[in-house]
Design a protein around this motif. Sequence first.
Motif, PDB file in Angstrom:
ATOM      1  N   ASN A  84     164.520  77.768  36.160  1.00 47.31           N
ATOM      2  CA  ASN A  84     164.039  79.114  36.499  1.00 47.31           C
ATOM      3  C   ASN A  84     163.575  79.867  35.256  1.00 47.31           C
ATOM      4  OD1 ASN A  84     164.435  78.904  39.256  1.00 47.31           O
ATOM      5  ND2 ASN A  84     166.531  79.633  39.142  1.00 47.31           N
ATOM      6  N   ARG A  85     164.311  79.734  34.152  1.00 43.62           N
ATOM      7  CA  ARG A  85     163.908  80.408  32.912  1.00 43.62           C
ATOM      8  C   ARG A  85     162.578  79.851  32.403  1.00 43.62           C
ATOM      9  NH1 ARG A  85     166.205  84.821  30.114  1.00 43.62           N
ATOM     10  NH2 ARG A  85     165.144  83.909  28.351  1.00 43.62           N
ATOM     11  N   ALA A  86     162.418  78.539  32.516  1.00 49.34           N
ATOM     12  CA  ALA A  86     161.191  77.908  32.022  1.00 49.34           C
ATOM     13  C   ALA A  86     159.966  78.371  32.812  1.00 49.34           C
ATOM     14  CB  ALA A  86     161.320  76.384  32.091  1.00 49.34           C
ATOM     15  N   LEU A  87     160.110  78.537  34.122  1.00 47.12           N
ATOM     16  CA  LEU A  87     158.981  78.912  34.967  1.00 47.12           C
ATOM     17  C   LEU A  87     158.826  80.416  35.152  1.00 47.12           C
ATOM     18  CD1 LEU A  87     159.272  76.253  37.797  1.00 47.12           C
ATOM     19  CD2 LEU A  87     157.835  76.208  35.763  1.00 47.12           C
ATOM     20  N   GLY A  88     159.879  81.151  34.876  1.00 48.68           N
ATOM     21  CA  GLY A  88     159.897  82.578  35.172  1.00 48.68           C
ATOM     22  C   GLY A  88     160.390  82.762  36.600  1.00 48.68           C
ATOM     23  N   TYR A  89     160.942  83.919  36.891  1.00 54.40           N
ATOM     24  CA  TYR A  89     161.478  84.166  38.233  1.00 54.40           C
ATOM     25  C   TYR A  89     161.574  85.657  38.495  1.00 54.40           C
ATOM     26  CZ  TYR A  89     165.941  84.974  35.839  1.00 54.40           C
ATOM     27  OH  TYR A  89     166.927  85.457  35.032  1.00 54.40           O
ATOM     28  N   HIS A 112     161.145  91.136  37.451  1.00 60.60           N
ATOM     29  CA  HIS A 112     160.496  89.877  37.100  1.00 60.60           C
ATOM     30  C   HIS A 112     160.825  89.484  35.655  1.00 60.60           C
ATOM     31  CE1 HIS A 112     157.608  86.655  37.046  1.00 60.60           C
ATOM     32  NE2 HIS A 112     157.098  87.146  35.928  1.00 60.60           N
ATOM     33  N   TYR A 113     161.120  88.208  35.474  1.00 58.74           N
ATOM     34  CA  TYR A 113     161.336  87.634  34.150  1.00 58.74           C
ATOM     35  C   TYR A 113     160.220  86.623  33.911  1.00 58.74           C
ATOM     36  CZ  TYR A 113     165.970  89.683  34.382  1.00 58.74           C
ATOM     37  OH  TYR A 113     167.011  90.560  34.481  1.00 58.74           O
ATOM     38  N   PRO A 114     159.435  86.790  32.861  1.00 64.83           N
ATOM     39  CA  PRO A 114     158.331  85.854  32.604  1.00 64.83           C
ATOM     40  C   PRO A 114     158.870  84.500  32.135  1.00 64.83           C
ATOM     41  CG  PRO A 114     158.528  87.422  30.808  1.00 64.83           C
ATOM     42  CD  PRO A 114     159.509  87.845  31.861  1.00 64.83           C
ATOM     43  N   PRO A 115     158.019  83.481  32.172  1.00 63.19           N
ATOM     44  CA  PRO A 115     158.454  82.165  31.670  1.00 63.19           C
ATOM     45  C   PRO A 115     158.917  82.264  30.220  1.00 63.19           C
ATOM     46  CG  PRO A 115     156.384  81.977  32.849  1.00 63.19           C
ATOM     47  CD  PRO A 115     156.668  83.443  32.711  1.00 63.19           C
TER      48      PRO A 115
END
Length: 152
Positions: A84-89, A112-115
């Motif tokens: 999830n951190r790698a792709l953003g969520y 929203h958290y970006p990649p």
Amino acid sequence: MKKKVEKKPKTKNRGGRPSSFKKEYIEQAYKLCLLGATDKEMADFFSIAESTLNKWKLEHKEFSESLKRGKKIADSNVADRLYNRALGYTHKETKVFAHEGIVTDTFDVDKHYPPDTTACIFWLKNRNPEKWRDKQEIDYTEKKIIIPDEIK
């Protein structure tokens, strides 16, 4: 006529002091694994040597299986979060507004958290190391000696 004498089966004399293993350790070890505890940390928790913990794994199948189960779940959860951190969520978050200690308003927002580049790099290096590792393989099998013209 000779009479057959039945021999008692030999019991193995194991020697040493009795095992300190208790059935409740099965569930405790499982929970420790879910928290990410290493074998060393579990041995410390049970006040035993790490070699004793390894012996328990061999002698008590249920104990060994609980460790495997707990570690598998913990590792899967971490892999999911890294992914999830790698792709953003995005996730729901409730904003609360208060004035003089009294809640005046609340509302839900999508946060929203970006990649994350570092998570992407870590993921790729571990999932496909031949393609993404930092170390470059150089083939030195073909040897060429170049002699400068001044030396010829």
